[in-house]
Design a protein around this motif. Structure first.
Motif, PDB file in Angstrom:
ATOM      1  N   GLY A  99       0.780  -1.232   0.000  1.00 35.73           N
ATOM      2  CA  GLY A  99       0.000   0.000   0.000  1.00 35.73           C
ATOM      3  C   GLY A  99       0.812   1.282   0.000  1.00 35.73           C
ATOM      4  O   GLY A  99       0.323   2.329   0.408  1.00 35.73           O
ATOM      5  N   ALA A 100       2.060   1.230  -0.489  1.00 32.39           N
ATOM      6  CA  ALA A 100       2.855   2.460  -0.597  1.00 32.39           C
ATOM      7  C   ALA A 100       2.327   3.291  -1.770  1.00 32.39           C
ATOM      8  O   ALA A 100       2.074   2.748  -2.839  1.00 32.39           O
ATOM      9  N   PRO A 101       2.143   4.603  -1.583  1.00 30.30           N
ATOM     10  CA  PRO A 101       1.676   5.439  -2.697  1.00 30.30           C
ATOM     11  C   PRO A 101       2.605   5.333  -3.914  1.00 30.30           C
ATOM     12  O   PRO A 101       3.827   5.283  -3.776  1.00 30.30           O
ATOM     13  N   VAL A 102       2.006   5.278  -5.083  1.00 26.13           N
ATOM     14  CA  VAL A 102       2.753   5.080  -6.329  1.00 26.13           C
ATOM     15  C   VAL A 102       3.743   6.224  -6.573  1.00 26.13           C
ATOM     16  O   VAL A 102       4.873   6.008  -7.007  1.00 26.13           O
ATOM     17  N   LYS A 103       3.307   7.442  -6.265  1.00 27.61           N
ATOM     18  CA  LYS A 103       4.186   8.593  -6.482  1.00 27.61           C
ATOM     19  C   LYS A 103       5.463   8.466  -5.637  1.00 27.61           C
ATOM     20  O   LYS A 103       6.558   8.741  -6.121  1.00 27.61           O
ATOM     21  N   ASP A 104       5.304   8.026  -4.406  1.00 29.13           N
ATOM     22  CA  ASP A 104       6.468   7.863  -3.525  1.00 29.13           C
ATOM     23  C   ASP A 104       7.441   6.841  -4.097  1.00 29.13           C
ATOM     24  O   ASP A 104       8.661   7.003  -4.013  1.00 29.13           O
ATOM     25  N   GLN A 106       7.825   6.070  -7.282  1.00 28.30           N
ATOM     26  CA  GLN A 106       8.511   6.648  -8.453  1.00 28.30           C
ATOM     27  C   GLN A 106       9.760   7.391  -8.009  1.00 28.30           C
ATOM     28  O   GLN A 106      10.844   7.205  -8.543  1.00 28.30           O
ATOM     29  N   MET A 107       9.565   8.238  -7.013  1.00 24.96           N
ATOM     30  CA  MET A 107      10.666   9.062  -6.506  1.00 24.96           C
ATOM     31  C   MET A 107      11.752   8.177  -5.887  1.00 24.96           C
ATOM     32  O   MET A 107      12.934   8.342  -6.153  1.00 24.96           O
ATOM     33  N   LYS A 109      12.387   4.953  -6.238  1.00 19.17           N
ATOM     34  CA  LYS A 109      13.123   4.061  -7.131  1.00 19.17           C
ATOM     35  C   LYS A 109      14.140   4.839  -7.965  1.00 19.17           C
ATOM     36  O   LYS A 109      15.266   4.381  -8.161  1.00 19.17           O
ATOM     37  N   GLY A 180       3.452  -6.849  -7.517  1.00 14.03           N
ATOM     38  CA  GLY A 180       2.687  -6.515  -8.709  1.00 14.03           C
ATOM     39  C   GLY A 180       2.220  -5.071  -8.755  1.00 14.03           C
ATOM     40  O   GLY A 180       1.315  -4.724  -9.497  1.00 14.03           O
ATOM     41  N   ASP A 181       2.837  -4.212  -7.969  1.00 10.92           N
ATOM     42  CA  ASP A 181       2.451  -2.793  -7.967  1.00 10.92           C
ATOM     43  C   ASP A 181       2.843  -2.128  -9.293  1.00 10.92           C
ATOM     44  O   ASP A 181       3.648  -2.664 -10.045  1.00 10.92           O
ATOM     45  N   PRO A 182       2.299  -0.928  -9.575  1.00  8.83           N
ATOM     46  CA  PRO A 182       2.659  -0.246 -10.830  1.00  8.83           C
ATOM     47  C   PRO A 182       4.159   0.046 -10.941  1.00  8.83           C
ATOM     48  O   PRO A 182       4.730  -0.032 -12.024  1.00  8.83           O
ATOM     49  N   ILE A 183       4.791   0.391  -9.830  1.00  8.76           N
ATOM     50  CA  ILE A 183       6.238   0.623  -9.852  1.00  8.76           C
ATOM     51  C   ILE A 183       6.885  -0.435  -8.971  1.00  8.76           C
ATOM     52  O   ILE A 183       6.600  -0.510  -7.777  1.00  8.76           O
ATOM     53  N   ILE A 184       7.719  -1.276  -9.559  1.00 11.63           N
ATOM     54  CA  ILE A 184       8.424  -2.276  -8.761  1.00 11.63           C
ATOM     55  C   ILE A 184       9.917  -2.212  -9.047  1.00 11.63           C
ATOM     56  O   ILE A 184      10.351  -1.623 -10.032  1.00 11.63           O
TER      57      ILE A 184
ATOM     58  N   LEU B 114       0.462   7.361 -15.685  1.00 12.87           N
ATOM     59  CA  LEU B 114       1.766   6.822 -15.307  1.00 12.87           C
ATOM     60  C   LEU B 114       2.253   5.891 -16.414  1.00 12.87           C
ATOM     61  O   LEU B 114       1.534   4.986 -16.831  1.00 12.87           O
ATOM     62  N   ARG B 116       4.355   2.950 -16.927  1.00 13.04           N
ATOM     63  CA  ARG B 116       4.986   1.965 -16.039  1.00 13.04           C
ATOM     64  C   ARG B 116       6.379   1.580 -16.503  1.00 13.04           C
ATOM     65  O   ARG B 116       7.221   1.212 -15.694  1.00 13.04           O
ATOM     66  N   GLU B 119       8.476   4.617 -15.717  1.00 15.60           N
ATOM     67  CA  GLU B 119       8.312   4.886 -14.296  1.00 15.60           C
ATOM     68  C   GLU B 119       8.219   6.369 -13.999  1.00 15.60           C
ATOM     69  O   GLU B 119       8.780   6.873 -13.023  1.00 15.60           O
ATOM     70  N   MET B 190       0.330  15.583  -9.801  1.00 19.77           N
ATOM     71  CA  MET B 190       1.318  15.204  -8.788  1.00 19.77           C
ATOM     72  C   MET B 190       0.797  15.471  -7.374  1.00 19.77           C
ATOM     73  O   MET B 190       0.876  14.610  -6.512  1.00 19.77           O
ATOM     74  N   ASP B 193      -2.011  13.085  -6.071  1.00 17.38           N
ATOM     75  CA  ASP B 193      -1.792  11.643  -6.222  1.00 17.38           C
ATOM     76  C   ASP B 193      -2.763  11.019  -7.223  1.00 17.38           C
ATOM     77  O   ASP B 193      -3.352   9.964  -6.966  1.00 17.38           O
ATOM     78  N   ASP B 220      -4.791   7.252  -6.940  1.00 23.52           N
ATOM     79  CA  ASP B 220      -4.060   6.134  -6.361  1.00 23.52           C
ATOM     80  C   ASP B 220      -4.702   5.789  -5.013  1.00 23.52           C
ATOM     81  O   ASP B 220      -4.625   6.578  -4.069  1.00 23.52           O
ATOM     82  N   SER B 222      -3.781   3.916  -2.725  1.00 21.65           N
ATOM     83  CA  SER B 222      -2.814   3.855  -1.631  1.00 21.65           C
ATOM     84  C   SER B 222      -2.503   5.228  -1.060  1.00 21.65           C
ATOM     85  O   SER B 222      -1.918   5.337   0.006  1.00 21.65           O
ATOM     86  N   ALA B 223      -2.845   6.279  -1.783  1.00 24.14           N
ATOM     87  CA  ALA B 223      -2.499   7.629  -1.325  1.00 24.14           C
ATOM     88  C   ALA B 223      -3.696   8.359  -0.733  1.00 24.14           C
ATOM     89  O   ALA B 223      -3.573   9.506  -0.302  1.00 24.14           O
ATOM     90  N   ARG B 226      -3.720  10.440   2.594  1.00 29.92           N
ATOM     91  CA  ARG B 226      -3.193  11.807   2.725  1.00 29.92           C
ATOM     92  C   ARG B 226      -3.927  12.777   1.791  1.00 29.92           C
ATOM     93  O   ARG B 226      -3.477  13.898   1.584  1.00 29.92           O
TER      94      ARG B 226
END
Lengths: 291, 390
Positions: A99-104, A106-107, A109, A180-184, B114, B116, B119, B190, B193, B220, B222-223, B226
């Motif tokens: 459940g980590a936000p995808v934007k986080d 991206q940054m 990785k 299987g998240d969008p950013i792995i 996004l 993928r 990235e 951005m 989210d 998202d 997951s976001a 916040r």
């Protein structure tokens, strides 16, 4: 031999003293993993599970020489934790948190790549080199040592696949859950060549899912670079079409990411593709016999 | 999580992304009042549902008088709209958006998603606005331009110039307008989210302004923790009732058309179980992932949700315990049989962490319609046979 980790790998745990971190770190220690310490801010100087706790990853690395970090921090702090590990000189961050936000990611990785740190996950079961080192949440007892490498997007299919391989009398070199998240982090195309280069790995099991096109990319790489037999299963042949509003994502990847499309691409690359995960064990037996 | 067009436009407005003026209403009278307030001379009456293709389905219509606004609002409100993005049953229209008609010179397409592979977020744009973008991608891919924006540097001037020149916008004032539009859109992508923003069409007016005539946004999940403002926009009536109920218990549920109810841990194994049932000649009734923290209560809830579906003739519980401990699932199954009338055969396969303890618990409980399976293949075969009445 194995890939990425072995009995000598020194591991720290970020989110060491939390409920999940504690439970799984204890299981890893019981498996024999060399967990040399952990990080929980403001608990530096304490001891937990008989190992030292540090305030920062930099301190932990300096005093223990750890090269791998297993990350259990809550989802909102994963990006931060990964970037901290990267700057502290960790080689591989194994991110278990879901459940980590995808934007986080991206940054994080991008930052990890800049600092030469590999990542696995997030939202993955981790990595295990059978009977040597377990960094993750998988049930260690099912992983018997052997000659099959395994890469899977799904946690429970990692266990299912492993169990069948072992029930057929074979075993595992290293099994890697990539998530299987969008950013792995590390994916098929980085891991397949590692298994190809590992002298102990004789056969590779690859488990994918619908969505994205990593399996299609893997098919290309297998055709060009992989000489060892590969057995693959793609989950989601019967899954309903995604309920999305727009279809922009599918256009970007240039493919709809269906199971059928992936299975055909892998088959065309010479991979043995099974239609049910219940067939993985038998397919591995056949592949090993042909060698 | 997705939001309605009117909500997307509220967010656009907050960031200064230009849109026509509009008002969301939930009754015919309110629609007429809204039209009066907007002033006219023309209005667009738009159905608010979470799906694209509303225009083709008859959910977006132009009104030239207040009487026409009333007529159209009456027609669209309460209709069941079927589009290529809804199910065959369609979606009930409960909200309308009454919007000022725009002076449209031409139409473009603009989205942020996004990528993928790269990235990073990607801006996609096309001069072929108002069309189905999937068709444009297939028939004339050269008419779609893509610009990746590294979030570490953000939207720079060169990204904007690439976009303006790529769309053949030569007037300097118009260039400034489209660049400012895209820059604001990227900023909100951005900061909020977003998972995707799609504007189709993005129109150029007679005076060289750019307006978002439509707006689709997904976020998202997951976001959302916040993004409380976004979370507050969630419309549960747009979501499946059983899925929402299941989510309260940490269960991920999707109904399907078949006869065999499935309860599995992990999305991958859940899909693999469905695939195996299908391969063995059966049909899965649902996807259900009990997640990593399954306990007696959640398992009981899972049974309850599965059994709500009258088509279910057998249930296959397939658990490979990693984090999930099999003994907890076993207790959950026993609990479920006490709480709910489980009147179909239940095939149980438990493997992994604490599996021996679990089988002991199940054996002791001595439940008559419970069938134990040794592995995935065995379980699927038994479930298929049970559903067929064998």
């Amino acid at each position: 031999m194995s890939i990425l980790i072995n009995k000598d790998t020194k591991v720290i745990v970020q989110g060491f003293t939390g409920k999940e971190g504690s439970f799984h770190a204890e299981q890893c220690l019981a498996y024999g993993t060399k967990i040399v310490g952990g990080v929980t801010p403001n608990k530096g100087g304490q001891e937990h599970l008989g190992r030292p706790v540090f305030n920062t990853v930099a301190e932990a690395v300096k005093s223990t020489g750890a090269t791998v970090s297993m990350i259990f921090v809550p989802p909102a702090f994963v990006g931060d934790a990964v970037m901290e590990a990267a700057e502290a000189g960790i080689d591989l961050a194994v991110i278990i948190t879901e459940g980590a936000p995808v934007k986080d990611m991206q940054m994080a990785k991008a930052h990890a790549t800049k600092h030469g740190m590999k990542t696995l996950g997030p939202n993955c079961p981790g990595i295990i080199t059978a009977e040597e080192c377990k960094i993750g949440i998988m049930p260690g007892s099912i992983f018997k040592k052997g000659n099959v490498g395994l890469i899977s997007k799904s946690g429970t299919l990692t266990y299912e696949g492993t169990n069948q391989v072992c029930n057929e009398g074979f075993g595992i070199t290293t099994a890697v859950g990539i998530g299987g998240d969008p950013i792995i982090g590390l994916s098929y195309n980085q891991l397949l060549p590692m298994f190809e280069a590992d002298p102990e790995t004789e056969c590779i099991v690859m488990i994918g899912e619908i969505g994205g096109d990593l399996e299609i990319q893997a098919a290309k790489l297998i055709k060009e670079q992989i000489t060892k037999p590969v057995v693959a299963f793609i989950a989601g042949q019967t899954a309903p079409k995604g309920k999305t509003m727009g279809h922009a994502g599918a256009i970007v990847s240039g493919s709809a990411g269906t199971a059928k499309e992936k299975m055909e691409a892998l088959e065309a690359a010479g991979v043995t593709v099974v239609v049910s995960p219940a067939e993985i064990g038998k397919a591995v037996t056949k592949a090993m016999a042909k060698k | 999580m997705n939001v309605h067009e009117y909500q997307a436009k509220q967010i656009f407005a907050e960031y200064g992304v230009p849109t026509p003026k509009g008002i969301m209403v939930e009754s015919v009278d309110a629609a007429v009042e809204a039209a009066k307030e907007l002033g006219g001379p023309i209005w667009v009456v738009k159905a608010q549902i979470h799906a694209g293709g509303r225009g083709l389905g008859g959910g977006v219509k132009l009104a030239k008088t207040l009487d026409e606004v009333r007529e159209l609002a009456d027609e669209i409100l309460g209709m069941t709209l079927v589009t290529h993005q809804t199910t065959a049953e369609g979606k009930l229209v409960q909200k309308l958006y009454i919007e000022d008609g725009a002076d449209i010179k031409d139409e473009f397409y603009l989205s942020v998603v996004l990528d993928r592979k790269l990235e990073m977020p990607l801006i996609m744009a096309s001069t072929e606005g108002g069309m189905n973008i999937e068709d444009v991608a297939e028939n004339t891919p050269e008419k779609i331009i893509t610009i990746a924006v590294d979030p570490a540097i953000g939207f720079q001037g060169f990204h904007g110039r690439e976009l303006a020149f790529g769309l053949g916008i030569t007037d300097k004032g118009e260039q400034k307008n489209i660049i400012s539009f895209a820059q604001k859109l990227f900023k909100l992508y951005m900061e909020k989210d977003a998972e995707m923003i799609e504007i189709n069409p993005l129109v150029r007016t007679g005076s060289g302004e750019f307006l978002a005539l439509d707006g689709k946004m997904g976020f998202d999940n997951s976001a959302l923790g916040r993004q409380p403002e976004i979370l507050a926009m969630r419309d549960l009536t747009e979501e499946d009732e059983d899925e929402v109920e299941a989510a309260k218990y940490g269960l991920s549920y999707v109904a399907l058309d078949g006869e065999i109810g499935c309860m599995v841990n992990g999305a991958g194994l859940a899909m693999g179980t469905m695939d195996t049932i299908n391969y063995m000649g059966g049909t899965p009734a649902n996807f259900l992932d009990v997640g990593g923290s399954a306990n007696a209560e959640t398992v009981a809830k899972g049974f309850e949700i599965i059994l709500k579906n009258p088509k279910v003739k057998a249930i296959f519980v397939n658990i490979f315990g990693g984090i999930v401990r099999c003994d907890r699932i076993a207790n959950g199954i026993i609990e479920a049989t006490k709480l709910t009338d489980v009147n179909v055969p239940v095939i149980v396969r438990l493997d992994g962490t604490n599996a021996p303890e679990a089988s002991e618990i199940l054996n002791k409980a001595n439940i008559s319609n419970l069938i134990v399976a040794s592995d995935l293949g065995d379980g699927a075969a038994k479930a298929v046979a049970a559903a067929k009445g064998n």
